[in-house]
Design a protein around this motif. Structure first.
Motif, PDB file in Angstrom:
ATOM      1  N   PRO A 182      10.776  31.986  65.804  1.00  0.00           N
ATOM      2  CA  PRO A 182      11.898  32.790  65.301  1.00  0.00           C
ATOM      3  C   PRO A 182      11.792  33.185  63.830  1.00  0.00           C
ATOM      4  O   PRO A 182      12.478  34.109  63.395  1.00  0.00           O
ATOM      5  CB  PRO A 182      13.113  31.877  65.535  1.00  0.00           C
ATOM      6  CG  PRO A 182      12.562  30.496  65.642  1.00  0.00           C
ATOM      7  CD  PRO A 182      11.201  30.635  66.234  1.00  0.00           C
ATOM      8  N   LEU A 183      10.921  32.512  63.056  1.00  0.00           N
ATOM      9  CA  LEU A 183      10.871  32.770  61.617  1.00  0.00           C
ATOM     10  C   LEU A 183       9.503  33.193  61.086  1.00  0.00           C
ATOM     11  O   LEU A 183       9.422  34.057  60.212  1.00  0.00           O
ATOM     12  CB  LEU A 183      11.337  31.530  60.847  1.00  0.00           C
ATOM     13  CG  LEU A 183      12.783  31.074  61.050  1.00  0.00           C
ATOM     14  CD1 LEU A 183      13.046  29.805  60.256  1.00  0.00           C
ATOM     15  CD2 LEU A 183      13.761  32.164  60.618  1.00  0.00           C
ATOM     16  N   TYR A 184       8.427  32.591  61.571  1.00  0.00           N
ATOM     17  CA  TYR A 184       7.107  32.766  60.942  1.00  0.00           C
ATOM     18  C   TYR A 184       6.183  33.553  61.867  1.00  0.00           C
ATOM     19  O   TYR A 184       5.936  33.143  63.010  1.00  0.00           O
ATOM     20  CB  TYR A 184       6.509  31.402  60.606  1.00  0.00           C
ATOM     21  CG  TYR A 184       7.452  30.557  59.780  1.00  0.00           C
ATOM     22  CD1 TYR A 184       7.842  30.960  58.506  1.00  0.00           C
ATOM     23  CD2 TYR A 184       7.989  29.384  60.291  1.00  0.00           C
ATOM     24  CE1 TYR A 184       8.733  30.204  57.758  1.00  0.00           C
ATOM     25  CE2 TYR A 184       8.878  28.615  59.549  1.00  0.00           C
ATOM     26  CZ  TYR A 184       9.247  29.033  58.283  1.00  0.00           C
ATOM     27  OH  TYR A 184      10.126  28.290  57.554  1.00  0.00           O
ATOM     28  N   HIS A 185       5.632  34.663  61.326  1.00  0.00           N
ATOM     29  CA  HIS A 185       4.918  35.599  62.182  1.00  0.00           C
ATOM     30  C   HIS A 185       3.525  35.969  61.655  1.00  0.00           C
ATOM     31  O   HIS A 185       2.914  36.894  62.187  1.00  0.00           O
ATOM     32  CB  HIS A 185       5.747  36.880  62.362  1.00  0.00           C
ATOM     33  CG  HIS A 185       7.175  36.629  62.736  1.00  0.00           C
ATOM     34  ND1 HIS A 185       7.546  35.984  63.910  1.00  0.00           N
ATOM     35  CD2 HIS A 185       8.338  36.895  62.088  1.00  0.00           C
ATOM     36  CE1 HIS A 185       8.868  35.888  63.965  1.00  0.00           C
ATOM     37  NE2 HIS A 185       9.372  36.430  62.873  1.00  0.00           N
ATOM     38  N   TYR A 186       3.012  35.271  60.660  1.00  0.00           N
ATOM     39  CA  TYR A 186       1.681  35.629  60.157  1.00  0.00           C
ATOM     40  C   TYR A 186       0.599  35.023  61.049  1.00  0.00           C
ATOM     41  O   TYR A 186       0.781  33.973  61.680  1.00  0.00           O
ATOM     42  CB  TYR A 186       1.507  35.212  58.692  1.00  0.00           C
ATOM     43  CG  TYR A 186       1.699  33.752  58.371  1.00  0.00           C
ATOM     44  CD1 TYR A 186       0.607  32.886  58.316  1.00  0.00           C
ATOM     45  CD2 TYR A 186       2.965  33.244  58.087  1.00  0.00           C
ATOM     46  CE1 TYR A 186       0.764  31.548  58.005  1.00  0.00           C
ATOM     47  CE2 TYR A 186       3.134  31.905  57.775  1.00  0.00           C
ATOM     48  CZ  TYR A 186       2.037  31.068  57.729  1.00  0.00           C
ATOM     49  OH  TYR A 186       2.199  29.739  57.424  1.00  0.00           O
ATOM     50  N   LYS A 187      -0.541  35.674  61.107  1.00  0.00           N
ATOM     51  CA  LYS A 187      -1.560  35.398  62.121  1.00  0.00           C
ATOM     52  C   LYS A 187      -2.157  33.995  62.027  1.00  0.00           C
ATOM     53  O   LYS A 187      -2.565  33.426  63.043  1.00  0.00           O
ATOM     54  CB  LYS A 187      -2.680  36.434  62.008  1.00  0.00           C
ATOM     55  CG  LYS A 187      -2.249  37.835  62.420  1.00  0.00           C
ATOM     56  CD  LYS A 187      -3.409  38.809  62.338  1.00  0.00           C
ATOM     57  CE  LYS A 187      -2.983  40.212  62.761  1.00  0.00           C
ATOM     58  NZ  LYS A 187      -4.111  41.184  62.684  1.00  0.00           N
ATOM     59  N   THR A 188      -2.237  33.448  60.819  1.00  0.00           N
ATOM     60  CA  THR A 188      -2.874  32.135  60.662  1.00  0.00           C
ATOM     61  C   THR A 188      -1.876  30.981  60.776  1.00  0.00           C
ATOM     62  O   THR A 188      -2.238  29.827  60.543  1.00  0.00           O
ATOM     63  CB  THR A 188      -3.597  32.045  59.306  1.00  0.00           C
ATOM     64  OG1 THR A 188      -2.648  32.257  58.243  1.00  0.00           O
ATOM     65  CG2 THR A 188      -4.709  33.083  59.207  1.00  0.00           C
ATOM     66  N   TYR A 189      -0.663  31.269  61.149  1.00  0.00           N
ATOM     67  CA  TYR A 189       0.364  30.231  61.268  1.00  0.00           C
ATOM     68  C   TYR A 189       0.060  29.304  62.448  1.00  0.00           C
ATOM     69  O   TYR A 189      -0.186  29.768  63.572  1.00  0.00           O
ATOM     70  CB  TYR A 189       1.734  30.878  61.454  1.00  0.00           C
ATOM     71  CG  TYR A 189       2.864  29.892  61.680  1.00  0.00           C
ATOM     72  CD1 TYR A 189       3.282  29.038  60.667  1.00  0.00           C
ATOM     73  CD2 TYR A 189       3.510  29.814  62.920  1.00  0.00           C
ATOM     74  CE1 TYR A 189       4.303  28.133  60.866  1.00  0.00           C
ATOM     75  CE2 TYR A 189       4.537  28.924  63.125  1.00  0.00           C
ATOM     76  CZ  TYR A 189       4.934  28.082  62.100  1.00  0.00           C
ATOM     77  OH  TYR A 189       5.950  27.181  62.310  1.00  0.00           O
ATOM     78  N   VAL A 190       0.049  27.997  62.207  1.00  0.00           N
ATOM     79  CA  VAL A 190      -0.179  27.015  63.280  1.00  0.00           C
ATOM     80  C   VAL A 190       0.868  25.901  63.237  1.00  0.00           C
ATOM     81  O   VAL A 190       0.654  24.812  63.761  1.00  0.00           O
ATOM     82  CB  VAL A 190      -1.601  26.401  63.209  1.00  0.00           C
ATOM     83  CG1 VAL A 190      -2.655  27.435  63.558  1.00  0.00           C
ATOM     84  CG2 VAL A 190      -1.862  25.777  61.841  1.00  0.00           C
ATOM     85  N   GLY A 191       2.014  26.166  62.611  1.00  0.00           N
ATOM     86  CA  GLY A 191       3.059  25.147  62.478  1.00  0.00           C
ATOM     87  C   GLY A 191       4.020  25.145  63.646  1.00  0.00           C
ATOM     88  O   GLY A 191       3.815  25.802  64.668  1.00  0.00           O
TER      89      GLY A 191
END
Length: 317
Positions: A182-191
């Protein structure tokens, strides 16, 4: 004292002189004893404490979960398959979210027939919150009966039953992918929610212990996955978009610790090639099996150690 309201009949008995002046028979004494015993048993049943408050250091909460021995659980049905997940939740002081999270995730995983054990890794030291170190501790303390882990935020609840929490044999599986979070949309996000086999987590040497305060530890871990040559997988065929998860964190009520102290601003973007499981330092203060609304979990209260010569920003000031 905690029982004071339950002892009023005893105080009334003591102060009523006219009552004392009457002939006190054995049957009257027996009757009062039975009333007292039954009242005490009823109080224990209604308050039913599993020592959760002592486990996490808060005694003012109105709800206290019952001991695990009094509850039944289907979290470990061998007929569901050979694999068992350690669901690791880094935690500090977010009780309202925890009381929702544990029963919700227990029911969600049971419905999907995922063998699991929920570990609440509760940081009780005086240092700033360190999510990565807590996940490292969860890995170390999760035991030999689990063969993969879920790094899971306490404020993120899956709403789509098609999400896969199964054994990530091919490689790390990012459940809370950028197109669904719902909040984080950048490609390298793995959280948010990431599944790994214990073997793959060991290949990465866990997560860096240098990230005190909120943020950036996931970005550094993405680089570790690449260094270990592990292919990252994400969900497919999920059509619920950013409504796939319910985010229960209230930023207005509980602000994140985003301060950058001393050299932290520069250091937060660097790769930590040496740190991780190999230099993790902690002490277990307590380990308790509790239930929350019938859902079992293991609460491990831990004290992290901080090398001030290496990461002086572990302290608030």
């Amino acid at each position: 004292m905690m029982y004071s309201s339950r002892r009023k009949p005893v105080l009334y008995f003591k102060d009523d002189r006219s009552f004392l002046s009457r002939k006190c028979t054995v049957w009257k004494l027996f009757g009062f004893c039975m009333v007292f015993v039954l009242g005490s048993l009823l109080w224990v049943q209604l308050t039913c404490s599993g020592d959760m408050n002592q486990t996490v250091g808060y005694s003012h909460l109105p709800h206290q979960p019952c001991p695990i021995e009094r509850q039944s659980s289907s979290a470990d049905d061998p007929s569901w398959g050979p694999h068992k997940m350690a669901l690791i939740v880094p935690f500090r002081e977010r009780f309202e979210e925890l009381l929702v999270f544990v029963p919700y995730m227990h029911a969600f995983l049971n419905k999907k027939k995922i063998r699991h054990k929920i570990f609440i890794i509760n940081q009780v030291d005086r240092f700033r919150f360190n999510r990565a170190s807590l996940i490292n501790v969860g890995y170390m303390e999760s035991g030999n009966d689990t063969d993969y882990i879920a790094m899971h935020d306490v404020d993120l609840l899956p709403q789509n039953e098609d999400l896969d929490y199964g054994f990530p044999e091919e490689g790390p599986f990012h459940v809370a992918s950028p197109e669904l979070h719902p909040l984080y949309h950048y490609k390298t996000y793995v959280g948010g929610i990431l599944l790994l086999t214990k073997k793959h987590y060991q290949m990465c040497n866990g997560m860096s212990n240098r990230f005190w305060g909120w943020g950036r530890e996931d970005d550094e871990f993405f680089r570790r996955l690449k260094t270990a040559k592990l292919e990252l997988f994400r969900p497919t065929g999920i059509t619920t978009g950013t409504k796939t998860f319910r985010h229960i964190h209230d930023p207005a009520w509980r602000k994140r610790d985003q301060k950058r102290i001393a050299a932290q601003k520069q250091e937060q973007f660097k790769v930590d090639p040496e740190g991780g499981l190999t230099n993790l330092r902690y002490k277990v203060e307590s380990r308790k099996e509790v239930t929350i609304s019938g859902a079992p979990c293991t609460v491990i209260s831990i004290v992290l150690e901080c090398d001030l010569s290496q990461t002086p920003w572990c302290q608030s000031s």
